[in-house]
Design a protein around this motif. Structure first.
Motif, PDB file in Angstrom:
ATOM      1  N   LEU A   1      28.881  44.420  44.688  1.00 49.45           N
ATOM      2  CA  LEU A   1      30.286  44.732  44.416  1.00 49.45           C
ATOM      3  C   LEU A   1      31.110  44.676  45.696  1.00 49.45           C
ATOM      4  CD1 LEU A   1      30.378  47.601  41.756  1.00 49.45           C
ATOM      5  CD2 LEU A   1      30.292  45.140  41.453  1.00 49.45           C
ATOM      6  N   ALA A   2      30.548  45.153  46.804  1.00 51.98           N
ATOM      7  CA  ALA A   2      31.277  45.118  48.073  1.00 51.98           C
ATOM      8  C   ALA A   2      31.539  43.680  48.511  1.00 51.98           C
ATOM      9  CB  ALA A   2      30.497  45.872  49.144  1.00 51.98           C
ATOM     10  N   VAL A   3      30.589  42.793  48.271  1.00 51.87           N
ATOM     11  CA  VAL A   3      30.775  41.379  48.599  1.00 51.87           C
ATOM     12  C   VAL A   3      31.861  40.766  47.720  1.00 51.87           C
ATOM     13  CG1 VAL A   3      29.695  39.091  48.473  1.00 51.87           C
ATOM     14  CG2 VAL A   3      28.485  40.989  49.555  1.00 51.87           C
ATOM     15  N   LEU A   4      31.816  41.048  46.405  1.00 51.76           N
ATOM     16  CA  LEU A   4      32.826  40.510  45.491  1.00 51.76           C
ATOM     17  C   LEU A   4      34.225  41.031  45.837  1.00 51.76           C
ATOM     18  CD1 LEU A   4      30.988  40.756  42.035  1.00 51.76           C
ATOM     19  CD2 LEU A   4      31.246  38.744  43.506  1.00 51.76           C
TER      20      LEU A   4
ATOM     21  N   ARG B   1      44.608  40.883  42.824  1.00 48.56           N
ATOM     22  CA  ARG B   1      44.497  42.293  43.213  1.00 48.56           C
ATOM     23  C   ARG B   1      43.208  42.851  42.623  1.00 48.56           C
ATOM     24  NH1 ARG B   1      50.031  42.285  41.741  1.00 48.56           N
ATOM     25  NH2 ARG B   1      49.556  43.387  39.792  1.00 48.56           N
ATOM     26  N   ILE B   2      42.329  43.284  43.498  1.00 51.63           N
ATOM     27  CA  ILE B   2      41.009  43.762  43.079  1.00 51.63           C
ATOM     28  C   ILE B   2      40.990  45.282  43.106  1.00 51.63           C
ATOM     29  CG2 ILE B   2      38.556  43.830  43.658  1.00 51.63           C
ATOM     30  CD1 ILE B   2      38.827  41.029  44.785  1.00 51.63           C
ATOM     31  N   GLY B   3      40.602  45.878  42.008  1.00 54.18           N
ATOM     32  CA  GLY B   3      40.404  47.316  41.937  1.00 54.18           C
ATOM     33  C   GLY B   3      38.942  47.631  42.156  1.00 54.18           C
ATOM     34  N   TRP B   4      38.602  47.988  43.393  1.00 53.51           N
ATOM     35  CA  TRP B   4      37.205  48.276  43.756  1.00 53.51           C
ATOM     36  C   TRP B   4      37.047  49.778  43.946  1.00 53.51           C
ATOM     37  CZ3 TRP B   4      35.137  48.528  49.290  1.00 53.51           C
ATOM     38  CH2 TRP B   4      33.753  48.718  49.299  1.00 53.51           C
ATOM     39  N   LEU B   5      36.153  50.372  43.160  1.00 52.33           N
ATOM     40  CA  LEU B   5      35.845  51.794  43.273  1.00 52.33           C
ATOM     41  C   LEU B   5      34.433  51.924  43.833  1.00 52.33           C
ATOM     42  CD1 LEU B   5      36.930  54.679  42.610  1.00 52.33           C
ATOM     43  CD2 LEU B   5      35.601  54.542  40.498  1.00 52.33           C
TER      44      LEU B   5
ATOM     45  N   VAL C   1      41.399  42.811  38.331  1.00 52.31           N
ATOM     46  CA  VAL C   1      39.979  42.831  38.008  1.00 52.31           C
ATOM     47  C   VAL C   1      39.400  44.136  38.534  1.00 52.31           C
ATOM     48  CG1 VAL C   1      39.395  41.579  40.136  1.00 52.31           C
ATOM     49  CG2 VAL C   1      37.767  41.603  38.233  1.00 52.31           C
ATOM     50  N   LEU C   2      38.453  44.707  37.807  1.00 54.10           N
ATOM     51  CA  LEU C   2      37.859  45.988  38.171  1.00 54.10           C
ATOM     52  C   LEU C   2      36.412  45.794  38.619  1.00 54.10           C
ATOM     53  CD1 LEU C   2      39.124  48.149  35.168  1.00 54.10           C
ATOM     54  CD2 LEU C   2      40.141  47.958  37.442  1.00 54.10           C
ATOM     55  N   LEU C   3      36.086  46.342  39.787  1.00 54.61           N
ATOM     56  CA  LEU C   3      34.723  46.379  40.298  1.00 54.61           C
ATOM     57  C   LEU C   3      34.368  47.859  40.454  1.00 54.61           C
ATOM     58  CD1 LEU C   3      35.024  43.637  43.097  1.00 54.61           C
ATOM     59  CD2 LEU C   3      34.344  43.332  40.704  1.00 54.61           C
ATOM     60  N   LEU C   4      33.596  48.396  39.535  1.00 52.91           N
ATOM     61  CA  LEU C   4      33.368  49.832  39.442  1.00 52.91           C
ATOM     62  C   LEU C   4      31.911  50.165  39.772  1.00 52.91           C
ATOM     63  CD1 LEU C   4      35.285  50.491  36.087  1.00 52.91           C
ATOM     64  CD2 LEU C   4      36.179  50.533  38.435  1.00 52.91           C
ATOM     65  N   ASP C   5      31.717  50.944  40.833  1.00 50.27           N
ATOM     66  CA  ASP C   5      30.376  51.318  41.277  1.00 50.27           C
ATOM     67  C   ASP C   5      30.141  52.791  40.944  1.00 50.27           C
ATOM     68  OD1 ASP C   5      27.918  51.453  42.434  1.00 50.27           O
ATOM     69  OD2 ASP C   5      28.562  50.862  44.453  1.00 50.27           O
ATOM     70  N   GLU C   6      29.320  53.030  39.937  1.00 54.84           N
ATOM     71  CA  GLU C   6      29.008  54.382  39.467  1.00 54.84           C
ATOM     72  C   GLU C   6      30.289  55.189  39.219  1.00 54.84           C
ATOM     73  OE1 GLU C   6      26.223  55.082  38.486  1.00 54.84           O
ATOM     74  OE2 GLU C   6      24.701  53.998  39.627  1.00 54.84           O
ATOM     75  N   PRO C   7      31.180  54.706  38.349  1.00 56.27           N
ATOM     76  CA  PRO C   7      32.448  55.404  38.136  1.00 56.27           C
ATOM     77  C   PRO C   7      32.285  56.764  37.463  1.00 56.27           C
ATOM     78  CG  PRO C   7      32.181  53.671  36.507  1.00 56.27           C
ATOM     79  CD  PRO C   7      31.060  53.502  37.502  1.00 56.27           C
ATOM     80  N   THR C   8      31.132  57.019  36.833  1.00 61.05           N
ATOM     81  CA  THR C   8      30.946  58.293  36.130  1.00 61.05           C
ATOM     82  C   THR C   8      30.544  59.431  37.060  1.00 61.05           C
ATOM     83  OG1 THR C   8      28.603  57.895  35.633  1.00 61.05           O
ATOM     84  CG2 THR C   8      30.222  57.018  34.088  1.00 61.05           C
TER      85      THR C   8
END
Length: 538
Positions: free
Chosen positions: A393-396, A414-418, A488-495
């Motif tokens: 996800l960090a690479v994307l 615009r990338i939404g990276w969490l 676009v959403l890149l979500l890393d363990e959003p919960t």
């Protein structure tokens, strides 16, 4: 009979009421789940039930042995083997006392037989016969089988320490189990072992957890500490925690029905208030309408009946005024406003490829020959710890340069990276200042926008981020991501660290926005309901 009960529990910190008047009963064989917003008092309630903290008012009654596992449990000094021996010490002591009493039974002393019977009942209730075997199963089942028994507990990682503390608690098998987020640091196999163990446990269990699949598998009832509407038989309205029977899926249905009733009661109350106020206004205009100045030729009868009409109207006005006072003295509060994530999500630019990755190789972390993210992409990335999910996800997102290969972004994307974790660069900045970072104008210009997202309380806007809880910091990071109106959403363990209600609303908002999303999550509830593509890393 309840093994654990609480009456009128109340506690405040620095003048802020955490909760007031908590009542609960948990019998043997019951497994009660605690849910509610971040900061509503789940961990505090467990501490009060465990006598680790004293309430301002109220009482707690416990029957039998008690086990309490906090989110940051302490371990006894020494080796892993020493810790296991300490967990078995209760059973060794019971066995020794029973052996001594057996030697005195020949005397025929009734008191000896009674004491022996009590000890044997406790030993059997806690399954002392299989305590050693249970210890071996717990160590293996919670993924600690490869940890050397002679290793000192101080050298264990945070995850290993948490799992060992949980294993020791299960070995002790106390009559009352109080568990705070026990699935943290557990993989799927370990969670299943914990579920099976709790289902076989004969005592009372109270557990606070954000793991929806775990709550659904284990709980026989759920106590929601968020305010719910309660109406007494005389029509008095109060707000407070509500208990729902069944597992987590049953709770979701029951809470939705309860919220619908709350909304109906609020509409009914508003309508009654409007009607009563209208009756006051209308009656006030009518009173005296027949009291015209009398002329000499006025007849007695019309004047008499005019006075009677005025008296009747006056009574109706007084009745209406009394009804207004009654309604306003017992209002039905407006139900909580649902969060509106959808208003903060942008539109996808065009129908082409938004992110293209080719021959990406981050040495020792992740390698991806090819991956495309288009406008309709819904991709769940799975894999064991260390397989490179977060690195992907960090690479994307363009936050991590690959050692080889290339990643291309569509123009103006615009990338939404969490990210899964992250520390705000300046812990002294207020939450509002962090939310406004990089945007024109003073932070106060964005107060309304942050409030509209519903992720932080107004009282938290000016709190330094270094003093926010982990859950509050996670909410702030989510707010910053949404404020960018991502394509676009890149979500890393959003919960992680989010309340269950917020999780449900976030998932609905993301699904309803129809934005492309690449998701990494350990949350089994989310994974089971995922209807998009999947990619597994090894």
């Amino acid at each position: 009979m309840s093994q654990l009960s609480a009456r009128s529990l109340s506690i405040s910190y620095a003048g802020r009421v955490v909760f007031d008047g908590i009542e609960l009963d948990v019998a043997a064989g019951e497994r009660l789940g605690l849910v509610g917003e971040n900061g509503v008092g789940k961990s505090t309630l467990l501490r009060l039930l465990a006598a680790a903290e004293e309430p301002d008012t109220g009482t707690v009654h416990r029957q039998g042995s008690l086990g309490y596992l906090s989110q940051e449990p302490d371990l006894p000094p020494g080796s892993v083997a020493d810790a296991v021996d300490a967990a078995l010490a209760d059973f060794r002591a019971l066995e020794a006392r029973m052996r001594r009493l057996e030697g005195r039974m020949a005397d025929g002393d009734t008191a000896v037989y009674e004491e022996y019977g009590d000890l044997l009942a406790e030993y059997e209730r806690r399954d002392g016969w299989s305590a050693d075997a249970r210890a071996a199963r717990a160590i293996a089942g919670l993924g600690l089988g490869d940890v050397a028994q002679g290793r000192h507990t101080d050298t264990l990682s945070g995850g290993q320490r948490a799992r060992l503390a949980l294993a020791l608690m299960l070995v002790r098998a106390p009559d009352v189990l109080l568990l705070d987020e026990p699935t943290n640091h557990l993989d799927d196999d370990a969670v299943r072992y914990l579920e099976d163990t709790l289902l076989e446990h004969g005592g009372a269990v109270v557990v606070a957890s954000h793991d929806r699949a775990f709550l659904d598998a284990v709980c026989t009832s759920v106590l929601d500490l968020d305010p719910a509407l309660h109406m007494t038989p005389d029509g008095t309205v109060t707000l407070g925690p509500a208990r729902y029977g069944g597992a987590y899926s049953d709770y979701l249905k029951s809470k939705a029905a309860a919220l619908s009733r709350w909304e109906q009661e609020h509409r009914r109350w508003n309508e009654e208030v409007d009607q009563a106020r209208a009756a006051v206004r209308t009656g006030a205009r009518q009173v005296g309408h027949t009291n015209r100045a009398r002329r000499d030729n006025d007849k007695f009868q019309p004047h008499f009946f005019g006075q009677k009409v005025d008296a009747a109207v006056s009574r109706r006005v007084r009745d209406a005024e009394k009804r207004v006072q009654e309604l306003e003295a017992n209002p039905v509060p407006k139900p909580p406003r649902p969060l509106t994530f959808g208003a903060a999500l942008g539109d996808t630019p065009g129908d082409g490829m938004l992110i293209t990755a080719r021959d990406v190789d981050v040495p020792g972390r992740v390698r991806i020959p090819a991956l495309d993210v288009a406008a309709d992409t819904r991709l769940l990335v799975t894999g064991p710890n260390g397989s490179g999910k977060s690195s992907l996800l960090a690479v994307l997102a363009g936050a991590l340069d690959p050692g080889a290969g290339r990643v291309l972004h569509a123009r103006g994307l615009r990338i939404g990276w969490l990210p899964q974790t992250g520390v705000f660069s300046d812990p002294g900045l207020s939450a509002l200042a962090v939310f406004a970072t990089g945007r024109p104008g003073p932070p106060e210009d964005y107060q309304h926008e942050l409030a509209r997202l519903g992720l932080l309380r107004g009282s938290e806007f000016h709190t330094p981020v270094g003093r926010l809880s982990v859950g509050q910091q996670r909410r702030l990071a989510l707010a910053r991501m949404l404020a960018s109106r991502p394509h676009v959403l890149l979500l890393d363990e959003p919960t992680n660290h989010l309340s269950l209600t917020l999780l449900e609303e976030l998932e609905e908002a993301v699904a309803g926005a129809h934005l492309p999303v690449v998701l990494v999550t350990h949350d089994r509830w989310t994974r089971r309901r995922w209807d998009g593509d999947r990619m597994s890393l090894r």
